[in-house]
Design a protein around this motif. Structure first.
Motif, PDB file in Angstrom:
ATOM      1  N   TYR A 118       0.828  -1.224   0.000  1.00 13.88           N
ATOM      2  CA  TYR A 118       0.000   0.000   0.000  1.00 13.88           C
ATOM      3  C   TYR A 118       0.851   1.258   0.000  1.00 13.88           C
ATOM      4  O   TYR A 118       0.583   2.200  -0.747  1.00 13.88           O
ATOM      5  CB  TYR A 118      -0.960  -0.007   1.197  1.00 13.88           C
ATOM      6  CG  TYR A 118      -1.663   1.312   1.382  1.00 13.88           C
ATOM      7  CD1 TYR A 118      -1.308   2.179   2.405  1.00 13.88           C
ATOM      8  CD2 TYR A 118      -2.673   1.710   0.505  1.00 13.88           C
ATOM      9  CE1 TYR A 118      -1.934   3.416   2.554  1.00 13.88           C
ATOM     10  CE2 TYR A 118      -3.308   2.934   0.644  1.00 13.88           C
ATOM     11  CZ  TYR A 118      -2.937   3.773   1.666  1.00 13.88           C
ATOM     12  OH  TYR A 118      -3.553   4.985   1.808  1.00 13.88           O
ATOM     13  N   PHE A 119       1.863   1.310   0.864  1.00  9.35           N
ATOM     14  CA  PHE A 119       2.598   2.566   1.014  1.00  9.35           C
ATOM     15  C   PHE A 119       3.393   2.939  -0.249  1.00  9.35           C
ATOM     16  O   PHE A 119       3.503   4.111  -0.597  1.00  9.35           O
ATOM     17  CB  PHE A 119       3.505   2.524   2.251  1.00  9.35           C
ATOM     18  CG  PHE A 119       2.736   2.667   3.530  1.00  9.35           C
ATOM     19  CD1 PHE A 119       2.692   1.636   4.454  1.00  9.35           C
ATOM     20  CD2 PHE A 119       2.020   3.824   3.801  1.00  9.35           C
ATOM     21  CE1 PHE A 119       1.961   1.761   5.628  1.00  9.35           C
ATOM     22  CE2 PHE A 119       1.285   3.955   4.971  1.00  9.35           C
ATOM     23  CZ  PHE A 119       1.255   2.920   5.879  1.00  9.35           C
ATOM     24  N   ALA A 120       3.909   1.942  -0.931  1.00  7.40           N
ATOM     25  CA  ALA A 120       4.633   2.227  -2.184  1.00  7.40           C
ATOM     26  C   ALA A 120       3.667   2.813  -3.215  1.00  7.40           C
ATOM     27  O   ALA A 120       3.972   3.802  -3.905  1.00  7.40           O
ATOM     28  CB  ALA A 120       5.268   0.946  -2.723  1.00  7.40           C
ATOM     29  N   GLN A 121       2.498   2.201  -3.282  1.00  5.01           N
ATOM     30  CA  GLN A 121       1.447   2.678  -4.194  1.00  5.01           C
ATOM     31  C   GLN A 121       1.000   4.085  -3.824  1.00  5.01           C
ATOM     32  O   GLN A 121       0.817   4.956  -4.686  1.00  5.01           O
ATOM     33  CB  GLN A 121       0.260   1.729  -4.022  1.00  5.01           C
ATOM     34  CG  GLN A 121      -0.462   1.335  -5.275  1.00  5.01           C
ATOM     35  CD  GLN A 121      -1.661   0.504  -4.884  1.00  5.01           C
ATOM     36  OE1 GLN A 121      -2.588   1.013  -4.246  1.00  5.01           O
ATOM     37  NE2 GLN A 121      -1.645  -0.765  -5.249  1.00  5.01           N
ATOM     38  N   LEU A 122       0.844   4.294  -2.517  1.00  2.94           N
ATOM     39  CA  LEU A 122       0.389   5.588  -2.022  1.00  2.94           C
ATOM     40  C   LEU A 122       1.373   6.677  -2.431  1.00  2.94           C
ATOM     41  O   LEU A 122       0.978   7.739  -2.939  1.00  2.94           O
ATOM     42  CB  LEU A 122       0.242   5.551  -0.497  1.00  2.94           C
ATOM     43  CG  LEU A 122      -0.043   6.881   0.203  1.00  2.94           C
ATOM     44  CD1 LEU A 122      -1.448   7.355  -0.115  1.00  2.94           C
ATOM     45  CD2 LEU A 122       0.150   6.767   1.715  1.00  2.94           C
ATOM     46  N   GLN A 123       2.657   6.408  -2.216  1.00  5.88           N
ATOM     47  CA  GLN A 123       3.669   7.414  -2.530  1.00  5.88           C
ATOM     48  C   GLN A 123       3.688   7.729  -4.021  1.00  5.88           C
ATOM     49  O   GLN A 123       3.866   8.885  -4.423  1.00  5.88           O
ATOM     50  CB  GLN A 123       5.041   6.937  -2.043  1.00  5.88           C
ATOM     51  CG  GLN A 123       5.144   6.976  -0.527  1.00  5.88           C
ATOM     52  CD  GLN A 123       6.498   6.534  -0.011  1.00  5.88           C
ATOM     53  OE1 GLN A 123       7.487   6.524  -0.738  1.00  5.88           O
ATOM     54  NE2 GLN A 123       6.554   6.175   1.261  1.00  5.88           N
ATOM     55  N   GLU A 124       3.480   6.711  -4.838  1.00  5.33           N
ATOM     56  CA  GLU A 124       3.435   6.924  -6.291  1.00  5.33           C
ATOM     57  C   GLU A 124       2.275   7.848  -6.650  1.00  5.33           C
ATOM     58  O   GLU A 124       2.430   8.789  -7.442  1.00  5.33           O
ATOM     59  CB  GLU A 124       3.228   5.564  -6.961  1.00  5.33           C
ATOM     60  CG  GLU A 124       3.855   5.438  -8.332  1.00  5.33           C
ATOM     61  CD  GLU A 124       3.634   4.036  -8.877  1.00  5.33           C
ATOM     62  OE1 GLU A 124       4.227   3.080  -8.307  1.00  5.33           O
ATOM     63  OE2 GLU A 124       2.860   3.912  -9.840  1.00  5.33           O
ATOM     64  N   ARG A 125       1.127   7.605  -6.056  1.00  4.33           N
ATOM     65  CA  ARG A 125      -0.052   8.444  -6.340  1.00  4.33           C
ATOM     66  C   ARG A 125       0.159   9.868  -5.857  1.00  4.33           C
ATOM     67  O   ARG A 125      -0.217  10.830  -6.529  1.00  4.33           O
ATOM     68  CB  ARG A 125      -1.290   7.854  -5.664  1.00  4.33           C
ATOM     69  CG  ARG A 125      -1.968   6.760  -6.456  1.00  4.33           C
ATOM     70  CD  ARG A 125      -3.287   6.358  -5.863  1.00  4.33           C
ATOM     71  NE  ARG A 125      -3.132   5.511  -4.695  1.00  4.33           N
ATOM     72  CZ  ARG A 125      -3.680   5.761  -3.507  1.00  4.33           C
ATOM     73  NH1 ARG A 125      -4.418   6.835  -3.339  1.00  4.33           N
ATOM     74  NH2 ARG A 125      -3.500   4.933  -2.507  1.00  4.33           N
ATOM     75  N   LEU A 126       0.743   9.988  -4.665  1.00  4.02           N
ATOM     76  CA  LEU A 126       0.942  11.325  -4.107  1.00  4.02           C
ATOM     77  C   LEU A 126       1.968  12.118  -4.922  1.00  4.02           C
ATOM     78  O   LEU A 126       1.821  13.334  -5.102  1.00  4.02           O
ATOM     79  CB  LEU A 126       1.378  11.231  -2.641  1.00  4.02           C
ATOM     80  CG  LEU A 126       0.346  10.646  -1.667  1.00  4.02           C
ATOM     81  CD1 LEU A 126       0.926  10.562  -0.255  1.00  4.02           C
ATOM     82  CD2 LEU A 126      -0.941  11.460  -1.659  1.00  4.02           C
ATOM     83  N   ARG A 127       2.975  11.443  -5.427  1.00  2.94           N
ATOM     84  CA  ARG A 127       4.007  12.132  -6.217  1.00  2.94           C
ATOM     85  C   ARG A 127       3.441  12.641  -7.539  1.00  2.94           C
ATOM     86  O   ARG A 127       4.038  13.524  -8.163  1.00  2.94           O
ATOM     87  CB  ARG A 127       5.197  11.205  -6.468  1.00  2.94           C
ATOM     88  CG  ARG A 127       6.077  11.062  -5.255  1.00  2.94           C
ATOM     89  CD  ARG A 127       7.363  10.325  -5.544  1.00  2.94           C
ATOM     90  NE  ARG A 127       8.199  10.332  -4.351  1.00  2.94           N
ATOM     91  CZ  ARG A 127       8.477   9.243  -3.619  1.00  2.94           C
ATOM     92  NH1 ARG A 127       8.003   8.068  -3.946  1.00  2.94           N
ATOM     93  NH2 ARG A 127       9.252   9.353  -2.543  1.00  2.94           N
ATOM     94  N   ALA A 128       2.315  12.096  -7.954  1.00  3.22           N
ATOM     95  CA  ALA A 128       1.693  12.549  -9.214  1.00  3.22           C
ATOM     96  C   ALA A 128       0.869  13.818  -9.011  1.00  3.22           C
ATOM     97  O   ALA A 128       0.372  14.400  -9.987  1.00  3.22           O
ATOM     98  CB  ALA A 128       0.799  11.434  -9.772  1.00  3.22           C
TER      99      ALA A 128
END
Lengths: 200, 147
Positions: B24-34
């Motif tokens: 989840y956290f890796a995915q979350l960071q990817e979304r937030l960086r966008a």
């Protein structure tokens, strides 16, 4: 990367990179902070998106008179408190629908019942809640607290944040925070004592 | 052992009972960086919309709308104020009360001296006076003779 380095990067024009570093450093910690306040994983996920949009748009105006950490936590706490207030209002008006994952969005109900999930039952319906009975009871006790008191309890009891730091995040004096924590602690303790069964 | 003192001191209660989906956290960071690129897109879209339809620009219409709503609000407040100010004169606002005192009555009430009861009471309300004695009548007439 430290806060100063991140800010330095931002002011040097590498804004997206600085924001990326900020996300890497704080997203997980902010997630657990928000999760402790709102309870549900789905709601926390949605809130984090809103929080970081506000962080991105607000970075330009960040003067550096507070620590970056304090500023981020202030945004996260305020967003969470606003969310909790709106949720309480929606539930009071009977507008909340029951979500399959324990979220409070307009998801389809599992059993067709349109009644809202009371805040203290969100932990019961959250598939990402892995606590034992005592922790479930504690989550319910916290859900009974007014939003700001809940934030104080969350930050002091679970995150062990010093009062001085909490004062900067919440914009309240340390004396008021100590009083608020004391009342929250007593309320939670009373709730646990009234509702616990043998073997606790 | 006092159970009441220990219940919240337990270490297991202080542990987070929540979990997250795997990765989840890796995915979350990817979304937030966008977020920066998404925000830039949103800004571009709204700017181009205004450029394409300047005559339907929301800003001028919303200005007119806000000016009109302000004017309506002021007019309503004025009408309400006039109604409230004049409402006492009609004298029929309160049930069970035959006459509502007018503004003048309120304004001059303080000017009526306490020693002049006839200014409060009509002849019907005032306690019936006894007939003056003959002596009192003579005294009264003698007073006026002296002037």
């Amino acid at each position: 990367m430290s806060d100063e380095e991140i800010l330095g990067l931002y002011r040097a024009g590498e804004r997206e990179r600085a924001f990326g570093e900020l996300v890497g450093s704080y997203s997980e910690r902010l997630y657990w902070h928000v999760r402790g306040l709102v309870g549900s994983h789905e709601d926390t996920d949605d809130l984090l998106q809103d929080i970081f949009v506000k962080v991105w748009t607000g970075l330009d105006g960040f003067r550096g008179d507070a620590r970056l950490f304090t500023w981020l936590f202030r945004i996260a706490t305020n967003e969470s408190l606003n969310f909790l207030r709106k949720r309480n209002l929606r539930q009071a008006l009977g507008l909340e629908s029951r979500g399959a994952g324990g979220g409070t969005g307009a998801a389809e109900t599992q059993d067709g019942d349109a009644a809202g999930v009371p805040a203290e039952r969100i932990a019961d319906r959250d598939p990402w809640f892995n606590g034992d009975e005592a922790q479930r009871l504690l989550a319910r006790a916290m859900a009974q607290l007014p939003p700001k008191q809940r934030a104080v309890f969350q930050m002091r009891y679970f995150e062990e944040m010093p009062y001085e730091q909490m004062a900067q995040v919440l914009g309240t004096s340390t004396g008021a925070l100590k009083a608020s924590y004391h009342f929250a602690y007593e309320k939670v303790k009373d709730y646990l004592l009234k509702n616990m069964t043998g073997g606790f | 052992m006092d159970k009441k003192q220990d219940i919240l001191d337990r270490e297991d209660l202080r542990r987070s009972p929540y979990s997250v989906p795997e990765g989840y956290f890796a995915q979350l960071q990817e979304r937030l960086r966008a977020i920066p690129s998404q925000q830039a897109e949103v800004t571009c879209r709204s700017v181009s919309l205004k450029q394409q339809h300047p005559e339907q620009s929301g800003s001028s219409r919303s200005r007119i709308r806000s000016a009109m709503s302000w004017a309506v609000g002021v007019a309503a407040a004025l009408a309400l104020g006039v109604f409230a100010f004049r409402g006492g004169d009609r004298g029929d606002a309160m049930p069970g009360v035959s006459e509502v005192p007018s503004y003048e009555q309120y304004a001059y009430a303080d000017l009526i001296p306490y020693t002049e009861p006839y200014l409060y009471y009509s002849e019907e309300e005032a306690p019936a006076a006894a007939d003056p004695a003959e002596e009192e009548m003579i005294d009264y007439l003698m007073q006026y003779q002296n002037y």
